[in-house]
Write a protein that holds these residues in place. Sequence first.
Motif, PDB file in Angstrom:
ATOM      1  N   UNK A 129      -0.416   2.937   2.201  1.00 13.52           N
ATOM      2  CA  UNK A 129      -0.981   2.831   1.314  1.00 13.52           C
ATOM      3  C   UNK A 129      -0.242   3.207   0.009  1.00 13.52           C
ATOM      4  N   UNK A 130       0.129   2.371  -0.714  1.00 17.41           N
ATOM      5  CA  UNK A 130       0.902   2.428  -1.888  1.00 17.41           C
ATOM      6  C   UNK A 130       0.410   2.916  -2.909  1.00 17.41           C
ATOM      7  N   UNK A 131      -0.845   3.085  -3.215  1.00 24.30           N
ATOM      8  CA  UNK A 131      -1.484   3.543  -4.492  1.00 24.30           C
ATOM      9  C   UNK A 131      -1.394   2.472  -5.861  1.00 24.30           C
ATOM     10  N   UNK A 132      -0.968   1.064  -5.583  1.00 30.55           N
ATOM     11  CA  UNK A 132      -0.823   0.193  -6.494  1.00 30.55           C
ATOM     12  C   UNK A 132       0.157   0.536  -7.662  1.00 30.55           C
ATOM     13  N   UNK A 133       1.206   1.154  -7.209  1.00 33.95           N
ATOM     14  CA  UNK A 133       2.521   1.480  -8.100  1.00 33.95           C
ATOM     15  C   UNK A 133       3.612   0.614  -7.717  1.00 33.95           C
ATOM     16  N   UNK A 150      20.356   0.321   5.009  1.00 34.76           N
ATOM     17  CA  UNK A 150      19.023   0.501   4.390  1.00 34.76           C
ATOM     18  C   UNK A 150      18.312  -1.050   4.491  1.00 34.76           C
ATOM     19  N   UNK A 151      17.108  -1.225   4.912  1.00 31.65           N
ATOM     20  CA  UNK A 151      16.524  -2.616   4.880  1.00 31.65           C
ATOM     21  C   UNK A 151      14.922  -2.387   4.020  1.00 31.65           C
ATOM     22  N   UNK A 152      14.978  -3.457   3.334  1.00 33.66           N
ATOM     23  CA  UNK A 152      13.989  -3.359   2.193  1.00 33.66           C
ATOM     24  C   UNK A 152      12.654  -3.950   2.793  1.00 33.66           C
ATOM     25  N   UNK A 153      11.746  -2.886   2.809  1.00 35.55           N
ATOM     26  CA  UNK A 153      10.438  -3.093   3.142  1.00 35.55           C
ATOM     27  C   UNK A 153       9.453  -3.889   2.276  1.00 35.55           C
ATOM     28  N   UNK A 154       9.396  -3.741   1.231  1.00 33.94           N
ATOM     29  CA  UNK A 154       8.823  -4.069   0.023  1.00 33.94           C
ATOM     30  C   UNK A 154       8.284  -3.181  -1.129  1.00 33.94           C
ATOM     31  N   UNK A 155       7.322  -3.940  -2.007  1.00 40.62           N
ATOM     32  CA  UNK A 155       6.878  -3.422  -3.114  1.00 40.62           C
ATOM     33  C   UNK A 155       5.600  -2.792  -2.760  1.00 40.62           C
ATOM     34  N   UNK A 156       5.390  -1.536  -3.464  1.00 41.20           N
ATOM     35  CA  UNK A 156       4.265  -0.810  -3.264  1.00 41.20           C
ATOM     36  C   UNK A 156       3.099  -0.986  -4.156  1.00 41.20           C
ATOM     37  N   UNK A 157       3.240  -2.198  -4.848  1.00 39.40           N
ATOM     38  CA  UNK A 157       2.219  -2.449  -5.836  1.00 39.40           C
ATOM     39  C   UNK A 157       0.866  -3.018  -5.486  1.00 39.40           C
ATOM     40  N   UNK A 158       0.448  -2.318  -4.360  1.00 33.78           N
ATOM     41  CA  UNK A 158      -1.053  -2.622  -3.765  1.00 33.78           C
ATOM     42  C   UNK A 158      -2.002  -1.985  -3.742  1.00 33.78           C
ATOM     43  N   UNK A 159      -3.459  -2.168  -3.493  1.00 34.81           N
ATOM     44  CA  UNK A 159      -4.329  -1.155  -3.137  1.00 34.81           C
ATOM     45  C   UNK A 159      -4.712  -1.099  -1.879  1.00 34.81           C
ATOM     46  N   UNK A 160      -5.099   0.039  -1.123  1.00 35.35           N
ATOM     47  CA  UNK A 160      -5.281   0.366   0.071  1.00 35.35           C
ATOM     48  C   UNK A 160      -4.296   0.093   1.048  1.00 35.35           C
ATOM     49  N   UNK A 206       5.935   9.273 -13.318  1.00 37.65           N
ATOM     50  CA  UNK A 206       5.308  10.238 -14.045  1.00 37.65           C
ATOM     51  C   UNK A 206       4.148  10.842 -13.542  1.00 37.65           C
ATOM     52  N   UNK A 207       3.603  12.071 -13.706  1.00 37.42           N
ATOM     53  CA  UNK A 207       2.395  12.714 -13.337  1.00 37.42           C
ATOM     54  C   UNK A 207       2.626  12.862 -11.840  1.00 37.42           C
ATOM     55  N   UNK A 208       1.457  12.424 -10.925  1.00 43.47           N
ATOM     56  CA  UNK A 208       1.589  12.687  -9.530  1.00 43.47           C
ATOM     57  C   UNK A 208       1.467  10.958  -8.893  1.00 43.47           C
ATOM     58  N   UNK A 209       2.300  11.149  -7.888  1.00 38.70           N
ATOM     59  CA  UNK A 209       2.059   9.864  -7.058  1.00 38.70           C
ATOM     60  C   UNK A 209       1.646  10.213  -5.526  1.00 38.70           C
ATOM     61  N   UNK A 210       0.791   9.514  -4.685  1.00 34.60           N
ATOM     62  CA  UNK A 210       0.510   9.613  -3.579  1.00 34.60           C
ATOM     63  C   UNK A 210       0.935   8.424  -2.791  1.00 34.60           C
ATOM     64  N   UNK A 211       1.439   8.623  -1.510  1.00 35.60           N
ATOM     65  CA  UNK A 211       1.808   7.316  -0.728  1.00 35.60           C
ATOM     66  C   UNK A 211       1.553   7.795   0.763  1.00 35.60           C
ATOM     67  N   UNK A 212       0.732   7.014   1.642  1.00 37.08           N
ATOM     68  CA  UNK A 212       0.678   7.237   3.130  1.00 37.08           C
ATOM     69  C   UNK A 212       1.068   6.369   4.083  1.00 37.08           C
TER      70      UNK A 212
END
Length: 237
Positions: A129-133, A150-160, A206-212
Amino acid sequence: MKKLLTAVLALTVSGLVFAQTSSLSEPDPTIIGADSAKQALREISVDRFEIEGSWNSHISPDYGVIASRLFDGSPAMKEPLKGEEEAEDTKVLGVKVEFFRRGVNSFYIKSARPIPIEGVTKTISVWCAGRNMNHEIYILVQDYFGNNFELYLGNLGFSGWKKLTVAVPPTPDGEHGIIQQSAYNGVKPGLRILGFRIDCNPMLARGQYYVYFDDLRAVTDLYDLENRDEDDIMDDW
């Protein structure tokens, strides 16, 4: 007439290529490094993120502070592995970063110890869950001889929640790239998972960032292990 036959043949071949994979967004483990029909592919659970303290997070103290802990929850779209429906799977790993300032930086989520995967790993997947960043996530692995990649998994720019999958590229000659087995060494084939690295978008750090994270899995080829004679001697002495 020749041009018509050529066009029909081209369409037929392209159709066969697309038929080899069920989804264009996910790599097909059955055709990764498949130089023979001798494969025994299994999807296995690598870690379900159920044990507190089994994963550690780290960021440079110049960039910010970081914390990680387990939470109750699970992706609603996730399907349990066959035969493991009753296995405990009620937690997810949460990571929180508080950035000091905007800039180019990265942070790590690492397993307390390398997690081995038996056989020859074809793909690795994890729910995030990348919080659309628009940060970039990589999975860190160690091959048969202890070399880190290292292997590229992807971009975290999605919701949910979203399942991220990466193919493990086969070695071209057994001496370069990610080597998972060797005919000159008797130890069992395999790959080890070290953790993840997230490279932050400098405009968004910047600020706070959450990832799960939840449900780290792999599709692995267990042919050599499953077809080894019970009376055979292991070449690991």
